[in-house]
Design a protein around this motif. Structure first.
Motif, mmCIF file in Angstrom:
data_model
loop_
_atom_site.group_PDB
_atom_site.id
_atom_site.type_symbol
_atom_site.label_atom_id
_atom_site.label_comp_id
_atom_site.label_asym_id
_atom_site.label_seq_id
_atom_site.Cartn_x
_atom_site.Cartn_y
_atom_site.Cartn_z
ATOM 1 N N LEU A 507 51.002 51.596 21.574
ATOM 2 C CA LEU A 507 51.648 50.889 22.679
ATOM 3 C C LEU A 507 52.050 49.465 22.292
ATOM 4 C CD1 LEU A 507 49.378 51.978 25.683
ATOM 5 C CD2 LEU A 507 51.649 52.842 25.107
ATOM 6 N N VAL A 508 51.228 48.800 21.492
ATOM 7 C CA VAL A 508 51.498 47.414 21.115
ATOM 8 C C VAL A 508 52.329 47.337 19.831
ATOM 9 C CG1 VAL A 508 50.443 45.206 20.480
ATOM 10 C CG2 VAL A 508 49.396 46.631 22.246
ATOM 11 N N GLY A 509 51.986 48.164 18.844
ATOM 12 C CA GLY A 509 52.618 48.052 17.530
ATOM 13 C C GLY A 509 54.039 48.575 17.477
ATOM 14 N N TRP A 510 54.342 49.618 18.249
ATOM 15 C CA TRP A 510 55.683 50.202 18.189
ATOM 16 C C TRP A 510 56.763 49.171 18.555
ATOM 17 C CZ3 TRP A 510 56.781 55.381 16.814
ATOM 18 C CH2 TRP A 510 58.142 55.725 16.899
ATOM 19 N N PRO A 511 56.655 48.456 19.686
ATOM 20 C CA PRO A 511 57.690 47.460 19.993
ATOM 21 C C PRO A 511 57.785 46.345 18.953
ATOM 22 C CG PRO A 511 56.390 47.975 21.943
ATOM 23 C CD PRO A 511 55.675 48.578 20.782
ATOM 24 N N ILE A 512 56.645 45.918 18.398
ATOM 25 C CA ILE A 512 56.684 44.861 17.388
ATOM 26 C C ILE A 512 57.487 45.313 16.176
ATOM 27 C CG2 ILE A 512 55.275 43.544 15.749
ATOM 28 C CD1 ILE A 512 53.073 43.463 17.842
ATOM 29 N N ALA A 513 57.227 46.524 15.705
ATOM 30 C CA ALA A 513 57.857 47.013 14.478
ATOM 31 C C ALA A 513 59.319 47.389 14.672
ATOM 32 C CB ALA A 513 57.079 48.210 13.937
#
Length: 519
Positions: A507-513
């Protein structure tokens, strides 16, 4: 009366009701997003390596040459983020062209900070040249619209190309390079809640004489750097300023956000019946949620461990902020994301290492996400694998689909494919540390997260972290809060804490990457 079969899952009316609510919200969200394209023709193409999206509306007189408008996004944005503005302009009769700058959206090229101005100008040149080549576009009526980094790019481009008819700069970051009196026809828009620097840049451009009749910039009240793009006042100012063939179509800037919000609600509500379907209930009468024993004169749980937990989180996050600034994170080709990745990685490792010094940390038994011993009622291996895969896939869809369909590009391209697992892994270690320390207590979970966010914000204010971090902190807080809500639901079931951390990492890492620029 015969005893119920141990293999038969008892009915759960609440889960069934929430499944219906999720299905209805998903259907409505899909319908809203589909209808957002009504009356528009959209074409995706790539010209000289630059991804472009052409948007046009049907006209009653198709043989008339139309104005052309190039719409440019800001740093960490994409063509999809600017789509509502493109829709509003296209419905007034112009042919609108959205561009994905290098390193952004569906453009796999990297944006080198040392040559970024040249790269942005080259991408704009491709877009303007394409519009001029269209047989139904009037080459003498090409206009530019840009936001933030894109606002700087379009004003510089228009200043050097006097044939550009009109320019709109939303949240212009700096007017220092604009020559006096150029661009000749420039509309400046800034949000009332933006950082002071954006207001000063607009005032500077006005003083240089590059504004509408030398009037002050249009200040849209009550919006900040991102929400200014969706404000009805912003859209009205743009469509009234640019050349058009139809002055009657009303802008609908919030329709795509509304559809995405409905999808988000659907996925948020749907996790409850999905968990009820895939996971066994936490056994009753098991060990308490917090295994820290109470002693005379001391309260168990959050009150007892609060000061130690606060200190551990603050120290870990502080070291993580410094480490991310001094380690060679620039080698990671993800602007801003390199810093955030190392920050979360170091913070998570230190929280995991420091857990043993918390009250009861040495005696705490291995627990599930609910704080119970995993051995209390272990998941059957095959069922555990199915549940883990299904929930992880669900987490990917729940974050990628609403963002990609209603906000900005959230699909990995180019180097993002190998950056994605690195970013998710760092988020996993951080959230695993949170789960281990929290031992199933939502208060402890939120305390570690809150301290981490405060330290990350402070590191940007003092110059350790990139200043752009301040603009993405609200989204970061929302994603961490979303995971905390999921964790509160899943802790009712016999779910291992590594799975809770994995879902949060997605949930957190996907948007960042997928949203931060390739560099």
């Amino acid at each position: 009366m015969p005893a119920p079969s141990p293999h038969r899952r008892p009915s759960n009316p609440a889960a069934v009701l929430l499944a219906v609510v999720a299905a209805v919200a998903a259907a409505l969200g899909t319908l809203v997003l589909v209808r957002a394209d009504a009356g528009l023709t959209v074409r995706h193409l790539t010209v000289d390596g630059v991804p472009l999206t052409e948007v046009r509306a049907e006209l009653p007189t198709p043989d008339v040459r139309r104005p052309g408008v190039v719409v440019a996004h800001g740093f960490a944005g994409s063509a999809r983020l600017m789509r509502p503005i493109a829709d509003s302009v296209a419905r007034r009769g112009a042919v609108t062209l959205l561009v994905d700058f290098a390193g952004h959206g569906s453009n796999p090229a990297r944006l080198d900070s040392a040559t970024s101005d040249t790269t942005l100008a080259a991408d704009l040149d491709v877009a303007v040249g394409y519009l001029r080549s269209r047989p139904d576009v009037d080459p003498d009526h090409i206009a530019l619209v840009g936001h933030s980094m894109g606002a700087g790019a379009v004003t510089r481009y228009a200043a050097g190309h006097p044939e550009i008819a009109q320019t709109v700069a939303i949240s212009l970051p700096d007017a220092g390079e604009l020559p006096p009196g150029r661009p000749t026809r420039l509309l400046l828009i800034v949000g009332g809640l933006e950082f002071p620097g954006f207001r000063r840049a607009a005032e500077d451009a006005v003083q240089r004489g590059a504004a509408v009749g030398r009037r002050p910039a249009v200040v849209v009240p009550g919006v900040e750097h991102i929400s200014v793009l969706f404000a009805p006042r912003t859209h009205e100012e743009i469509v009234n300023w640019l050349p058009s063939l139809d002055g009657t179509a009303a802008p609908r800037p919030l329709v795509r956000l509304a559809g995405a919000a409905l999808l988000l609600v659907a996925f948020g509500v749907g996790v409850v019946p999905l968990a009820a379907l895939l996971l066994p209930r936490r056994p009753t009468g098991g060990p308490p949620a917090d295994p820290v024993p109470a002693t005379a004169g001391r309260l168990p749980g959050l009150v007892e461990a609060g000061p130690a937990l606060l200190g551990l989180a603050a120290v870990a996050a502080g070291v993580g902020a410094v480490a991310a600034a001094v380690l060679p994170t620039a080698r990671m080709p993800l602007a801003v994301g390199g810093y955030v990745t190392v920050f979360l990685l170091v913070t998570g490792l230190l929280v995991l290492a420091g857990r043993r010094w918390l009250p009861g940390g040495r005696q705490a038994t291995p627990t599930s996400g609910s704080g119970q011993a995993v051995a209390a009622r272990p998941l059957v291996a095959a069922r555990a694998v199915v549940a883990a895969l299904a929930l992880t896939g669900y987490a990917v869809l729940s974050v990628a689909l609403p963002i990609h369909l209603g906000l900005t590009s959230a699909l990995p391209v180019g180097a993002r494919w190998w950056l994605l697992p690195l970013v998710v892994a760092s988020c996993l270690l951080f959230l695993l540390g949170v789960e281990v320390v929290a031992v199933g207590r939502a208060g402890r979970h939120l305390l570690v997260v809150a301290v981490t966010v405060l330290v990350l914000t402070g590191s940007a204010l003092v110059g350790l972290a990139p200043g752009f971090v301040l603009l993405v902190v609200p989204l970061f807080v929302f994603l961490l809060g979303w995971h905390a809500a999921w964790a509160a639901v899943l802790r009712r079931y016999a779910v291992p804490r590594w799975l809770l951390a994995t879902l949060g990492a997605v949930l957190v890492g996907w948007p960042i990457a997928t949203t931060l620029p390739l560099s």
